[in-house]
Design a protein around this motif. Structure first.
Motif, PDB file in Angstrom:
ATOM      1  N   MET A   1      44.579  36.158  -1.693  1.00 30.03           N
ATOM      2  CA  MET A   1      43.176  36.069  -2.069  1.00 30.03           C
ATOM      3  C   MET A   1      42.537  37.454  -1.922  1.00 30.03           C
ATOM      4  SD  MET A   1      41.962  32.483  -0.259  1.00 30.03           S
ATOM      5  CE  MET A   1      40.359  32.396  -0.986  1.00 30.03           C
ATOM      6  N   THR A   2      41.527  37.686  -2.715  1.00 31.54           N
ATOM      7  CA  THR A   2      40.799  38.945  -2.610  1.00 31.54           C
ATOM      8  C   THR A   2      39.650  38.806  -1.615  1.00 31.54           C
ATOM      9  OG1 THR A   2      39.212  38.392  -4.335  1.00 31.54           O
ATOM     10  CG2 THR A   2      41.271  39.438  -5.053  1.00 31.54           C
ATOM     11  N   SER A   3      39.106  39.946  -1.217  1.00 22.78           N
ATOM     12  CA  SER A   3      37.989  39.913  -0.273  1.00 22.78           C
ATOM     13  C   SER A   3      36.810  39.149  -0.872  1.00 22.78           C
ATOM     14  CB  SER A   3      37.563  41.332   0.111  1.00 22.78           C
ATOM     15  OG  SER A   3      37.166  42.070  -1.024  1.00 22.78           O
ATOM     16  N   ARG A   4      36.642  39.270  -2.170  1.00 21.95           N
ATOM     17  CA  ARG A   4      35.544  38.551  -2.827  1.00 21.95           C
ATOM     18  C   ARG A   4      35.735  37.037  -2.724  1.00 21.95           C
ATOM     19  NH1 ARG A   4      32.949  39.528  -8.758  1.00 21.95           N
ATOM     20  NH2 ARG A   4      31.669  37.656  -8.754  1.00 21.95           N
ATOM     21  N   GLU A   5      36.962  36.583  -2.932  1.00 25.83           N
ATOM     22  CA  GLU A   5      37.247  35.151  -2.846  1.00 25.83           C
ATOM     23  C   GLU A   5      37.024  34.629  -1.418  1.00 25.83           C
ATOM     24  OE1 GLU A   5      40.609  34.632  -6.319  1.00 25.83           O
ATOM     25  OE2 GLU A   5      41.183  35.581  -4.428  1.00 25.83           O
ATOM     26  N   TYR A   6      37.465  35.404  -0.428  1.00 27.18           N
ATOM     27  CA  TYR A   6      37.215  35.018   0.962  1.00 27.18           C
ATOM     28  C   TYR A   6      35.713  34.955   1.245  1.00 27.18           C
ATOM     29  CZ  TYR A   6      42.113  35.616   2.431  1.00 27.18           C
ATOM     30  OH  TYR A   6      43.465  35.493   2.599  1.00 27.18           O
ATOM     31  N   ARG A   7      34.981  35.964   0.773  1.00 25.50           N
ATOM     32  CA  ARG A   7      33.534  36.011   1.008  1.00 25.50           C
ATOM     33  C   ARG A   7      32.844  34.824   0.352  1.00 25.50           C
ATOM     34  NH1 ARG A   7      29.634  37.785  -2.132  1.00 25.50           N
ATOM     35  NH2 ARG A   7      31.060  38.921  -3.476  1.00 25.50           N
ATOM     36  N   GLU A   8      33.226  34.510  -0.880  1.00 29.38           N
ATOM     37  CA  GLU A   8      32.621  33.377  -1.582  1.00 29.38           C
ATOM     38  C   GLU A   8      32.898  32.063  -0.852  1.00 29.38           C
ATOM     39  OE1 GLU A   8      34.207  33.812  -5.526  1.00 29.38           O
ATOM     40  OE2 GLU A   8      32.672  35.303  -6.078  1.00 29.38           O
ATOM     41  N   LYS A   9      34.107  31.932  -0.311  1.00 27.72           N
ATOM     42  CA  LYS A   9      34.451  30.721   0.459  1.00 27.72           C
ATOM     43  C   LYS A   9      33.574  30.628   1.709  1.00 27.72           C
ATOM     44  CE  LYS A   9      37.287  27.343   1.847  1.00 27.72           C
ATOM     45  NZ  LYS A   9      37.394  26.059   1.214  1.00 27.72           N
ATOM     46  N   GLN A  39      36.332  40.363   5.562  1.00 28.94           N
ATOM     47  CA  GLN A  39      36.183  41.726   6.067  1.00 28.94           C
ATOM     48  C   GLN A  39      37.549  42.402   6.189  1.00 28.94           C
ATOM     49  OE1 GLN A  39      34.325  41.971   9.903  1.00 28.94           O
ATOM     50  NE2 GLN A  39      33.761  44.107   9.599  1.00 28.94           N
ATOM     51  N   ALA A  40      38.528  41.692   6.707  1.00 25.89           N
ATOM     52  CA  ALA A  40      39.872  42.253   6.839  1.00 25.89           C
ATOM     53  C   ALA A  40      40.476  42.562   5.471  1.00 25.89           C
ATOM     54  CB  ALA A  40      40.770  41.293   7.608  1.00 25.89           C
ATOM     55  N   ALA A  41      40.284  41.672   4.523  1.00 26.92           N
ATOM     56  CA  ALA A  41      40.805  41.899   3.172  1.00 26.92           C
ATOM     57  C   ALA A  41      40.123  43.096   2.525  1.00 26.92           C
ATOM     58  CB  ALA A  41      40.624  40.647   2.319  1.00 26.92           C
ATOM     59  N   ALA A  42      38.831  43.243   2.728  1.00 27.13           N
ATOM     60  CA  ALA A  42      38.110  44.384   2.161  1.00 27.13           C
ATOM     61  C   ALA A  42      38.622  45.691   2.751  1.00 27.13           C
ATOM     62  CB  ALA A  42      36.613  44.241   2.409  1.00 27.13           C
ATOM     63  N   THR A  43      38.895  45.697   4.037  1.00 21.70           N
ATOM     64  CA  THR A  43      39.442  46.892   4.689  1.00 21.70           C
ATOM     65  C   THR A  43      40.818  47.220   4.117  1.00 21.70           C
ATOM     66  OG1 THR A  43      38.222  46.387   6.703  1.00 21.70           O
ATOM     67  CG2 THR A  43      40.098  47.879   6.917  1.00 21.70           C
ATOM     68  N   THR A  44      41.647  46.213   3.953  1.00 25.85           N
ATOM     69  CA  THR A  44      42.982  46.407   3.392  1.00 25.85           C
ATOM     70  C   THR A  44      42.903  46.921   1.955  1.00 25.85           C
ATOM     71  OG1 THR A  44      43.849  44.660   4.796  1.00 25.85           O
ATOM     72  CG2 THR A  44      45.172  45.255   2.877  1.00 25.85           C
ATOM     73  N   GLU A  45      42.004  46.334   1.172  1.00 25.38           N
ATOM     74  CA  GLU A  45      41.838  46.773  -0.217  1.00 25.38           C
ATOM     75  C   GLU A  45      41.363  48.213  -0.275  1.00 25.38           C
ATOM     76  OE1 GLU A  45      39.175  43.822  -1.730  1.00 25.38           O
ATOM     77  OE2 GLU A  45      40.696  42.261  -1.682  1.00 25.38           O
ATOM     78  N   ALA A  50      42.488  53.878  -1.355  1.00 24.24           N
ATOM     79  CA  ALA A  50      42.505  55.267  -0.884  1.00 24.24           C
ATOM     80  C   ALA A  50      43.888  55.863  -0.988  1.00 24.24           C
ATOM     81  CB  ALA A  50      42.005  55.344   0.555  1.00 24.24           C
ATOM     82  N   GLN A  51      44.902  55.080  -0.646  1.00 22.95           N
ATOM     83  CA  GLN A  51      46.271  55.554  -0.727  1.00 22.95           C
ATOM     84  C   GLN A  51      46.650  55.814  -2.182  1.00 22.95           C
ATOM     85  OE1 GLN A  51      49.170  52.922   0.943  1.00 22.95           O
ATOM     86  NE2 GLN A  51      50.798  54.410   0.867  1.00 22.95           N
ATOM     87  N   THR A  52      46.241  54.929  -3.073  1.00 23.36           N
ATOM     88  CA  THR A  52      46.526  55.096  -4.496  1.00 23.36           C
ATOM     89  C   THR A  52      45.846  56.358  -5.025  1.00 23.36           C
ATOM     90  OG1 THR A  52      46.702  52.713  -4.790  1.00 23.36           O
ATOM     91  CG2 THR A  52      46.351  54.003  -6.765  1.00 23.36           C
ATOM     92  N   SER A  53      44.622  56.605  -4.573  1.00 24.35           N
ATOM     93  CA  SER A  53      43.900  57.798  -5.006  1.00 24.35           C
ATOM     94  C   SER A  53      44.583  59.069  -4.527  1.00 24.35           C
ATOM     95  CB  SER A  53      42.456  57.767  -4.482  1.00 24.35           C
ATOM     96  OG  SER A  53      41.771  56.683  -5.052  1.00 24.35           O
ATOM     97  N   GLU A  54      45.116  59.044  -3.309  1.00 20.03           N
ATOM     98  CA  GLU A  54      45.799  60.216  -2.764  1.00 20.03           C
ATOM     99  C   GLU A  54      47.092  60.512  -3.497  1.00 20.03           C
ATOM    100  OE1 GLU A  54      46.395  59.580   1.391  1.00 20.03           O
ATOM    101  OE2 GLU A  54      44.263  59.627   1.846  1.00 20.03           O
ATOM    102  N   GLU A  55      47.729  59.481  -4.011  1.00 22.99           N
ATOM    103  CA  GLU A  55      49.015  59.649  -4.694  1.00 22.99           C
ATOM    104  C   GLU A  55      48.854  60.250  -6.079  1.00 22.99           C
ATOM    105  OE1 GLU A  55      50.735  55.764  -4.571  1.00 22.99           O
ATOM    106  OE2 GLU A  55      51.211  55.897  -2.437  1.00 22.99           O
TER     107      GLU A  55
END
Length: 56
Positions: A1-9, A39-45, A50-55
């Motif tokens: 699930m995405t952070s948005r889906e968790y938040r909506e739930k 909140q945890a999912a948003a942090t992970t996302e 950020a990692q993708t941007s650095e690559e």
């Protein structure tokens, strides 16, 4: 699930608990758990983005 889906739930559970008349502590806690998951999912996302941007 995405952070948005968790938040909506979490929001849906909290709305139902509050507007259902008599919110139980268990219903409020369940909504809080989903909010923490969001909140945890948003942090992970954010870290993954950020990692993708650095690559690049």
């Amino acid at each position: 699930m995405t952070s948005r889906e968790y938040r909506e739930k979490a929001e849906k559970l909290l709305r139902n608990a509050l507007f259902g008349g008599h919110p139980s502590p268990a219903a409020i806690e369940e909504a809080a758990v989903w909010a923490r998951l969001a909140q945890a999912a948003a942090t992970t996302e954010a870290a993954a983005n950020a990692q993708t941007s650095e690559e690049k």
